[in-house]
Enzyme design. Structure first.
Site, PDB file in Angstrom:
ATOM      1  N   ASN A 264       0.688  -1.415  -0.141  1.00  0.00           N
ATOM      2  CA  ASN A 264      -0.454  -0.057  -0.114  1.00  0.00           C
ATOM      3  C   ASN A 264       0.945   1.277  -0.158  1.00  0.00           C
ATOM      4  O   ASN A 264       1.773   1.955   1.360  1.00  0.00           O
ATOM      5  CB  ASN A 264      -0.485  -0.177   1.259  1.00  0.00           C
ATOM      6  CG  ASN A 264      -1.767   0.769   1.511  1.00  0.00           C
ATOM      7  OD1 ASN A 264      -2.101   1.937   0.783  1.00  0.00           O
ATOM      8  ND2 ASN A 264      -2.132   1.485   3.044  1.00  0.00           N
ATOM      9  N   TRP A 265       0.635   1.678  -1.395  1.00  0.00           N
ATOM     10  CA  TRP A 265       2.205   3.336  -1.141  1.00  0.00           C
ATOM     11  C   TRP A 265       1.087   4.435  -0.362  1.00  0.00           C
ATOM     12  O   TRP A 265       2.145   5.264  -0.478  1.00  0.00           O
ATOM     13  CB  TRP A 265       2.780   3.846  -2.515  1.00  0.00           C
ATOM     14  CG  TRP A 265       2.988   2.353  -3.446  1.00  0.00           C
ATOM     15  CD1 TRP A 265       3.381   0.906  -2.904  1.00  0.00           C
ATOM     16  CD2 TRP A 265       3.350   2.203  -4.813  1.00  0.00           C
ATOM     17  NE1 TRP A 265       3.728   0.413  -3.961  1.00  0.00           N
ATOM     18  CE2 TRP A 265       4.629   1.359  -4.941  1.00  0.00           C
ATOM     19  CE3 TRP A 265       3.549   3.756  -5.511  1.00  0.00           C
ATOM     20  CZ2 TRP A 265       4.866   1.278  -6.054  1.00  0.00           C
ATOM     21  CZ3 TRP A 265       4.680   3.329  -6.900  1.00  0.00           C
ATOM     22  CH2 TRP A 265       5.432   1.742  -6.783  1.00  0.00           C
ATOM     23  N   LYS A 266      -0.176   3.610   0.141  1.00  0.00           N
ATOM     24  CA  LYS A 266      -0.415   5.683  -0.037  1.00  0.00           C
ATOM     25  C   LYS A 266      -0.224   6.743  -0.478  1.00  0.00           C
ATOM     26  O   LYS A 266      -0.263   6.401  -1.964  1.00  0.00           O
ATOM     27  CB  LYS A 266      -0.171   5.358   1.730  1.00  0.00           C
ATOM     28  CG  LYS A 266      -0.376   4.234   3.140  1.00  0.00           C
ATOM     29  CD  LYS A 266       0.250   4.542   4.135  1.00  0.00           C
ATOM     30  CE  LYS A 266       0.559   2.973   5.001  1.00  0.00           C
ATOM     31  NZ  LYS A 266      -0.075   3.156   6.110  1.00  0.00           N
TER      32      LYS A 266
ATOM     33  N   HIS B   3      -9.858   0.722   4.515  1.00  0.00           N
ATOM     34  CA  HIS B   3      -8.477   0.772   4.872  1.00  0.00           C
ATOM     35  C   HIS B   3      -8.130   2.010   6.507  1.00  0.00           C
ATOM     36  O   HIS B   3      -9.653   3.119   6.579  1.00  0.00           O
ATOM     37  CB  HIS B   3      -7.310   1.633   4.412  1.00  0.00           C
ATOM     38  CG  HIS B   3      -5.861   1.611   5.409  1.00  0.00           C
ATOM     39  ND1 HIS B   3      -5.691   2.276   5.862  1.00  0.00           N
ATOM     40  CD2 HIS B   3      -5.196   0.870   4.958  1.00  0.00           C
ATOM     41  CE1 HIS B   3      -4.151   2.103   6.619  1.00  0.00           C
ATOM     42  NE2 HIS B   3      -3.922   1.100   5.583  1.00  0.00           N
TER      43      HIS B   3
ATOM     44  N   GLU C  87      -5.355  -5.686   9.840  1.00  0.00           N
ATOM     45  CA  GLU C  87      -4.799  -5.075  10.430  1.00  0.00           C
ATOM     46  C   GLU C  87      -5.073  -3.722  11.485  1.00  0.00           C
ATOM     47  O   GLU C  87      -5.801  -2.648  11.850  1.00  0.00           O
ATOM     48  CB  GLU C  87      -4.341  -3.296   8.947  1.00  0.00           C
ATOM     49  CG  GLU C  87      -4.600  -4.198   7.535  1.00  0.00           C
ATOM     50  CD  GLU C  87      -3.685  -2.891   7.506  1.00  0.00           C
ATOM     51  OE1 GLU C  87      -2.815  -3.316   6.805  1.00  0.00           O
ATOM     52  OE2 GLU C  87      -4.470  -1.643   7.110  1.00  0.00           O
TER      53      GLU C  87
ATOM     54  N   GLY D  75       2.453   1.257  10.942  1.00  0.00           N
ATOM     55  CA  GLY D  75       3.220   2.850  10.585  1.00  0.00           C
ATOM     56  C   GLY D  75       3.365   3.212  12.538  1.00  0.00           C
ATOM     57  O   GLY D  75       4.446   4.551  12.198  1.00  0.00           O
TER      58      GLY D  75
ATOM     59  N   SER E 146       2.821  -2.428  10.596  1.00  0.00           N
ATOM     60  CA  SER E 146       4.396  -2.575  10.597  1.00  0.00           C
ATOM     61  C   SER E 146       4.764  -4.040  10.198  1.00  0.00           C
ATOM     62  O   SER E 146       5.809  -4.400  10.778  1.00  0.00           O
ATOM     63  CB  SER E 146       5.010  -1.839  12.032  1.00  0.00           C
ATOM     64  OG  SER E 146       4.540  -1.108  12.170  1.00  0.00           O
TER      65      SER E 146
ATOM     66  N   GLY F 152       2.756  -1.651   4.261  1.00  0.00           N
ATOM     67  CA  GLY F 152       2.624   0.008   4.018  1.00  0.00           C
ATOM     68  C   GLY F 152       4.400   0.607   3.887  1.00  0.00           C
ATOM     69  O   GLY F 152       4.559   0.662   2.965  1.00  0.00           O
ATOM     70  N   GLY F 153       4.542   0.981   5.273  1.00  0.00           N
ATOM     71  CA  GLY F 153       6.127   1.694   4.231  1.00  0.00           C
ATOM     72  C   GLY F 153       7.376   1.114   4.019  1.00  0.00           C
ATOM     73  O   GLY F 153       7.941   1.343   3.011  1.00  0.00           O
TER      74      GLY F 153
HETATM   75  C1  PEP Z   1      -1.213   0.659   6.368  1.00  0.00           C
HETATM   76  O1  PEP Z   1      -0.563   1.321   5.178  1.00  0.00           O
HETATM   77  O2  PEP Z   1      -1.449  -0.816   5.617  1.00  0.00           O
HETATM   78  C2  PEP Z   1       0.318  -0.932   6.768  1.00  0.00           C
HETATM   79  C3  PEP Z   1       0.408  -1.590   7.686  1.00  0.00           C
HETATM   80  O3  PEP Z   1       1.322   0.251   6.931  1.00  0.00           O
HETATM   81  P1  PEP Z   1       2.494   0.156   7.670  1.00  0.00           P
HETATM   82  O4  PEP Z   1       3.412  -1.316   6.798  1.00  0.00           O
HETATM   83  O5  PEP Z   1       3.143   1.103   7.796  1.00  0.00           O
HETATM   84  O6  PEP Z   1       2.059   0.222   9.089  1.00  0.00           O
END
Ligand code: PEP
Length: 252
Positions: A9-11, A96, A168, A174, A214, A235-236
């Protein structure tokens, strides 16, 4: 044997030049995607067409981060299923926690979007998860269970075979704080149990349930080795080819 699905997920990151750079690096390394693992990227809407050109013919698949519940019309700023299909998407992330928290999305609106997506042959990734306060109050199962029932309301068994649920925990997104493999597995098993009650054993056994929050190269292998964890929503760590591929490889 369920597929492992690793979705990035590039957000709200990556303009067009950055999209070309990251996807160039990802497409060059698809030989690293193990058998039985599906890799998906979900860039911002503005990058979808370019991304579709770049992943064409490769083993990387394309998804979007959100979708309107309407077919078309006067809905300024919205993007329809038809637009996502024509841009080359096969997947769409729905509900999300950032959409729920900042844009008022609810289980009901996510359910309406899921129905549209499924009818358009887009594979929804339906996100659920509890807040820190809810976890600390001991109501994780009640909250997540309620979200699962809500987002699946009225879906058929056949449709269940074409969607993914992403667990999630909001407190892990994040934040660098990850659910332990045992904490995540317990919720995944609970979700699969609800799906078994609603749709029977065969549907529940083939359902892909991703973990997100994360996920990093140093924790992904242990998370992904749990019985009921069938992939990750990242995400990140998906914003760099190296860390995304380390996670993809660890899903083997
Ligand atoms: C997400 O955006 O779905 C996510 C899990 O982000 P991160 O991996 O940065 O916690």
């Amino acid at each position: 044997m369920r597929q492992k699905v690793i979705a990035g997920n590039w957000k709200m990151y990556k303009d067009l030049a950055e999209t070309r750079e990251l996807l160039g690096a990802l497409v060059a390394r698809t030989a690293e995607i193990p058998e039985g693992v599906t890799a998906v990227v979900c860039p911002p809407f503005t990058s979808l067409s370019v991304a579709a050109e770049m992943v064409r013919g490769s083993r990387i698949r394309l998804g979007a981060q959100n979708m309107s519940e309407h077919d078309e019309g006067a809905f300024t700023g919205e993007i329809s299923w038809k637009m996502l299909k024509s841009a080359g998407c096969d997947f769409v992330i729905l509900g999300h926690s950032e959409r729920r928290q900042y844009y008022g999305e609810t289980d009901e609106s996510v359910n309406r979007k899921a129905k549209k997506a499924l009818r358009a042959a887009l594979q929804p990734i339906l996100c659920v998860g509890e807040t820190l306060k809810e976890r600390e109050s001991g109501v994780t199962d009640a909250i997540v269970g309620g979200q699962v029932r809500g987002v699946l309301e009225g879906l058929t068994a056949e449709e269940m075979n074409r969607l993914i649920i992403a667990y999630e925990p909001v407190w892990a997104i994040g934040t660098g704080r990850t659910a332990t493999p045992a904490q995540a597995e317990a919720v995944h098993a609970m979700i699969r149990g609800i799906v078994r009650n609603l749709y029977g054993d065969a549907v529940s056994q083939s359902l892909v349930i991703q973990y997100g929050g994360s996920v990093k190269p140093d924790n992904s292998a242990e998370l992904l080795s749990q019985n009921d964890i069938d992939g990750a929503l990242v995400g990140g760590a998906c914003l760099k080819a190296d860390s995304f591929y380390q996670i993809i490889r660890s899903a083997k």
